[in-house]
Every structure is written in structure tokens, then in C-alpha cells.
Design a protein around this motif. Structure first.
Motif, PDB file in Angstrom:
ATOM      1  N   MET A   1       0.957  -1.343  -0.100  1.00 23.37           N
ATOM      2  CA  MET A   1       0.068   0.071  -0.003  1.00 23.37           C
ATOM      3  C   MET A   1       0.864   1.219  -0.182  1.00 23.37           C
ATOM      4  O   MET A   1       1.849   1.159   0.699  1.00 23.37           O
ATOM      5  N   THR A   2       0.458   2.205  -0.879  1.00 24.05           N
ATOM      6  CA  THR A   2       1.391   3.549  -0.921  1.00 24.05           C
ATOM      7  C   THR A   2       0.381   4.641  -0.276  1.00 24.05           C
ATOM      8  O   THR A   2      -0.643   4.719  -0.542  1.00 24.05           O
ATOM      9  N   ARG A   3       0.791   4.971   0.775  1.00 26.30           N
ATOM     10  CA  ARG A   3       0.145   6.212   1.597  1.00 26.30           C
ATOM     11  C   ARG A   3       0.615   7.555   1.256  1.00 26.30           C
ATOM     12  O   ARG A   3       1.728   8.010   1.045  1.00 26.30           O
ATOM     13  N   THR A   4      -0.540   8.343   0.909  1.00 18.14           N
ATOM     14  CA  THR A   4      -0.449   9.727   0.246  1.00 18.14           C
ATOM     15  C   THR A   4      -0.848  10.560   1.411  1.00 18.14           C
ATOM     16  O   THR A   4      -1.926  10.782   1.561  1.00 18.14           O
ATOM     17  N   ARG A   5       0.171  11.453   1.861  1.00 16.73           N
ATOM     18  CA  ARG A   5      -0.430  12.417   3.000  1.00 16.73           C
ATOM     19  C   ARG A   5      -0.726  13.612   2.402  1.00 16.73           C
ATOM     20  O   ARG A   5      -0.170  14.131   1.383  1.00 16.73           O
ATOM     21  N   LEU A   6      -1.564  14.225   2.956  1.00 16.03           N
ATOM     22  CA  LEU A   6      -2.376  15.347   2.405  1.00 16.03           C
ATOM     23  C   LEU A   6      -1.402  16.418   2.834  1.00 16.03           C
ATOM     24  O   LEU A   6      -0.985  16.804   3.966  1.00 16.03           O
ATOM     25  N   SER A   7      -1.052  17.689   2.003  1.00 10.41           N
ATOM     26  CA  SER A   7      -0.215  18.593   2.190  1.00 10.41           C
ATOM     27  C   SER A   7      -1.097  19.795   2.952  1.00 10.41           C
ATOM     28  O   SER A   7      -2.330  19.927   2.862  1.00 10.41           O
ATOM     29  N   ARG A   8      -0.469  20.815   3.564  1.00  5.88           N
ATOM     30  CA  ARG A   8      -1.015  21.859   4.071  1.00  5.88           C
ATOM     31  C   ARG A   8      -0.189  23.207   3.525  1.00  5.88           C
ATOM     32  O   ARG A   8       0.944  23.077   3.080  1.00  5.88           O
ATOM     33  N   ASN A 157      -6.264 -10.697  -5.703  1.00  8.52           N
ATOM     34  CA  ASN A 157      -5.427  -9.586  -5.438  1.00  8.52           C
ATOM     35  C   ASN A 157      -6.026  -8.373  -4.726  1.00  8.52           C
ATOM     36  O   ASN A 157      -6.019  -7.243  -5.542  1.00  8.52           O
ATOM     37  N   ALA A 158      -6.926  -8.372  -3.797  1.00  6.38           N
ATOM     38  CA  ALA A 158      -7.472  -7.437  -3.048  1.00  6.38           C
ATOM     39  C   ALA A 158      -6.415  -6.514  -2.364  1.00  6.38           C
ATOM     40  O   ALA A 158      -5.411  -7.010  -1.943  1.00  6.38           O
ATOM     41  N   ARG A 159      -6.480  -5.053  -2.530  1.00  4.67           N
ATOM     42  CA  ARG A 159      -5.695  -4.156  -2.229  1.00  4.67           C
ATOM     43  C   ARG A 159      -6.384  -3.041  -1.732  1.00  4.67           C
ATOM     44  O   ARG A 159      -7.308  -2.447  -2.315  1.00  4.67           O
ATOM     45  N   LEU A 160      -5.754  -2.460  -0.704  1.00  2.23           N
ATOM     46  CA  LEU A 160      -6.397  -1.235   0.109  1.00  2.23           C
ATOM     47  C   LEU A 160      -5.783  -0.036  -0.642  1.00  2.23           C
ATOM     48  O   LEU A 160      -4.426  -0.165  -0.934  1.00  2.23           O
TER      49      LEU A 160
END
Length: 396
Positions: A1-8, A157-160
Motif C-alpha cells: 500500500m502506498t500512503r499519500t499524505r495530504l499537504s498543508r 489480489n485485493a488491495r487497500l
């Protein structure tokens, strides 16, 4: 899983509208503070751009106009060559607390459960990838407050995807990500993102808007700002892409403090976040996931009477993308509750769910003109809904 952090970023001091053609780079620049910044299009300024009045429910039922007139129909595109499986949501228990995604042939003879949720977990809102090799859906309950998943057409191949925010971030309280919709080129998944505190009286979340993300879970960007200036004003849900990928239609349901109060309507927005406009009049009370015909000439949608979410009396309609030529496909008035509708890939038929008063919903198909309604074969269960008709073929 690749996590994308929201910017400020630093809050803007002046409100400006996006320029046409600015593209997703502009939208990405506006993805700040999870909606805490001033919005681009205040709710009070939103108006339907088409000057043509749209008929009321009564007029549509009495004088349904199915004619396609000139440019109102949009630019036709070639539909896919074949119809495949219909994906949907089915409850697995009598109390309707656990649900899975399944796929069924159009004649109902072959049915396969594709996801394996744990108890008290609900998988819902499936949407096919354009090539039919994968599905996106949302999962809520259990350890998931509402997240987007993808899976292969055979359930493997379930993926979050996500979540978009790091745990504990103050601007990500109560964050949920639901109602995915795959773009026609397969490069993006649009979805609803809701976050913020909840109003105990109305159970309305603080913010709710449309976002897009790549199927690998990267590059999340915000498209709409409907609730930015007016927290608790409503919920944005159920996006659906036009066949050419240039626009999305989505449902907007206002809260008791929204404008108007407790309303339902469909909106259209360009894929770069510009050109927001209301598609259906508030009195029509359109909701659920709408769907474009494969040639782009019509949008099928469902209406609901005021009151309970499951009250009977609504119907299934179509409309041109410019808001003209509303046509009723189902008879009214009715004691049936209708759910989401989905065009077949070749545009000749529509899958939908309906439920008798007090009964469980089941999947049906009908011709694109509303004739020849047929229930999909299979033993009645605890409720099937949210159809998405794709090109995938049954697994051998």
C-alpha cells in the motif's frame, strides 16, 4: 500500500475561481488542509448553467421526452463490443450487517462472490475498471471507517488504497473514503471523501467532497469544494465519469442547514474541477449513483421522495447532460423503492435494484427505454443492490 499524505499550505486571503483548462495540477495545488481552507465555489453561488427549465417529476411522468436534440445529446462515442458481468452488493446476514461484492451474468445463471468481508463489515459500491480486469469498491465497519479497495475480476489480489491521511492528523478526524468510480482510461478513481467533526443532532459530517486518486493509491487530488465554506451543509456522493472522461456527474444531498434544506440533486463537474453546475432541479430529488450511456447522450438516475431513505415512491429517469429532456423509465406513482441504475456496455439495457415496500432489494434489468423488466434469476436473499455493468466475462 502506498500512503499519500495530504499537504498543508497557508490559508488563502482571497477566493478565486479555477481557470478553465488549468487541469489537475491546479486542483492538486488546492488540496490543502483537508478542506479547512476557503473554497473555490461557495454553495450560495452555485447555479445551473443551462437556461432551459427542467420538467418536474409530474411533468416528466406525464410528458416524458426521449428525443435527442442536436448537441444536447453530447458527442457519441463507440460503445464496447459486448456486455459482461454485473457487479453488485449483497448482504450475507438477515440483519444486514455484513455485505460482500458479487458478480452475476445478465441472465442470472452464474453468480460468484468476489470479496470476503469479516463479520460486521460492509463491502459496497462496486465499479468495474474499463477493461473489466478489476473492481474498485468501498469497505466500512470492523477496523475500516470507510476505505477504497480494488480486487481482480475473479476476487483475487485485493488491495487497500489509502487512507489519505496519517493516523492522528487533526485535519483527518472521522475521515472516510467511499463510492469509487473508475475513469474511462483506467488512470484515475474518483471517490467521495468525508472528514471532520460530526453534528450529533443531524449526524452530518463537517466536510464532504470529490477527490481522485491513481489506482496504485498515489496522487490524491481534490475536485470539488461544495462544503468548504459551509461545513455541515451536505454530503457529496456517488461520482460517475462521462464516456470521454471529460466530466463527472455526482449526487449532492443537503443537510437540515443546507441550501435548500434536506434536498437532493445531481451536479456535473469537469475532470479538472472547473465548470461545476447543477444538473437536476431540487424538486426532482435525484440521488444515488447516476450513470452515463456509452454514447454520452443520456444519464440515468434515481429519484427519492422526501422523508425516509427507504420510502417508496421514487423512480428511474434519464436526462441529457445539459439538463434537458427528463424522461421517466419506471411507472409512477409506485410502492417500490428503486436504487442505483447502470447502463450495459453496449447501451441497450440498464441494470438496477428495486425493493417492494418493506421487502429486500433485488437486481433487475430492463431495456434502455424502460421496457422488458426482468429479475435476475437466483434465490431471494437479504438484499442486493448497487449494480455496475462491465465487460468482464465469467471465470472459467
Amino acid at each position: 500500500m502506498t500512503r499519500t499524505r495530504l499537504s498543508r499550505t497557508t490559508p488563502a486571503t482571497a477566493r478565486t475561481r479555477p481557470h478553465a483548462g488549468a487541469g489537475l495540477l491546479l486542483v492538486g495545488a488546492l488540496l490543502t488542509g483537508c478542506g479547512a481552507q476557503p473554497g473555490e465555489i461557495p454553495l450560495s453561488e452555485i447555479r445551473a448553467e443551462s437556461p432551459s427549465p427542467t420538467p418536474t417529476v409530474e411533468a416528466a411522468v406525464a410528458n416524458g421526452d426521449g428525443a435527442v436534440v442536436g448537441a444536447a445529446a453530447g458527442t457519441p462515442t463507440a460503445p464496447p463490443a459486448h456486455n459482461g458481468l454485473i457487479a453488485g452488493r449483497a448482504f450475507l446476514d438477515q440483519n444486514r450487517l455484513t455485505s460482500a461484492i458479487f458478480a452475476v451474468t445478465a441472465d442470472g445463471t452464474t453468480r460468484q462472490q468476489l470479496t470476503q468481508p469479516t463479520d460486521l463489515t460492509r463491502d459496497d459500491h462496486p465499479t468495474w475498471s474499463p477493461d473489466g480486469t478489476a473492481l474498485a469498491f468501498d469497505r466500512t465497519g470492523g477496523d475500516s471507517p470507510g476505505r477504497i479497495w480494488t480486487t481482480g475480476s475473479d476476487g483475487g489480489n485485493a488491495r487497500l488504497l489509502g487512507p489519505l491521511c496519517e493516523a492522528g492528523a487533526p485535519d483527518c478526524v472521522n475521515e472516510t473514503e467511499t463510492s469509487p468510480a473508475w475513469s474511462p482510461d483506467g488512470k484515475l478513481i474518483a471517490f467521495t471523501r468525508s472528514w471532520g467533526s460530526a453534528d450529533p443532532a443531524s449526524e452530518q459530517i463537517q466536510y464532504s467532497d470529490l477527490f481522485v486518486i491513481a489506482p496504485d493509491g498515489t496522487g490524491a487530488q481534490r475536485l470539488t469544494f461544495l462544503t468548504n465554506d459551509t461545513p455541515y451543509s451536505g454530503a457529496v456522493t456517488d461520482p460517475s465519469w462521462s464516456p470521454d472522461g471529460k466530466q463527472l456527474v455526482f449526487s449532492y444531498r443537503t443537510s437540515a442547514t443546507g441550501q435548500p434544506a434536506n434536498g437532493r440533486s445531481l451536479y456535473i463537474v469537469n475532470a479538472d474541477g472547473t465548470g461545476l453546475r447543477r444538473l437536476t432541479p431540487w424538486e426532482l430529488r435525484a440521488g444515488e449513483r447516476a450513470d452515463w450511456s456509452p454514447d454520452g447522450s443520456r444519464i440515468v438516475f434515481t429519484t427519492y421522495p422526501a422523508g425516509s431513505d427507504h420510502a417508496p415512491g421514487g423512480g428511474i429517469y434519464t436526462v441529457h447532460p445539459d439538463g434537458t429532456a427528463v424522461e421517466a423509465l419506471t411507472p409512477g406513482p409506485s410502492d417500490i423503492t428503486y436504487g442505483a441504475a447502470s447502463y450495459s456496455p453496449d447501451g441497450t439495457a440498464i441494470a438496477f435494484d428495486q425493493a417492494p415496500a418493506g421487502g429486500a432489494s433485488e437486481l433487475y434489468t430492463m431495456r434502455a427505454d424502460g421496457s422488458t423488466v426482468t429479475r435476475l434469476a437466483g434465490a431471494p436473499g437479504h438484499g442486493e443492490s448497487s449494480p455496475s455493468w462491465g465487460t468482464a466475462q465469467p471465470s472459467s
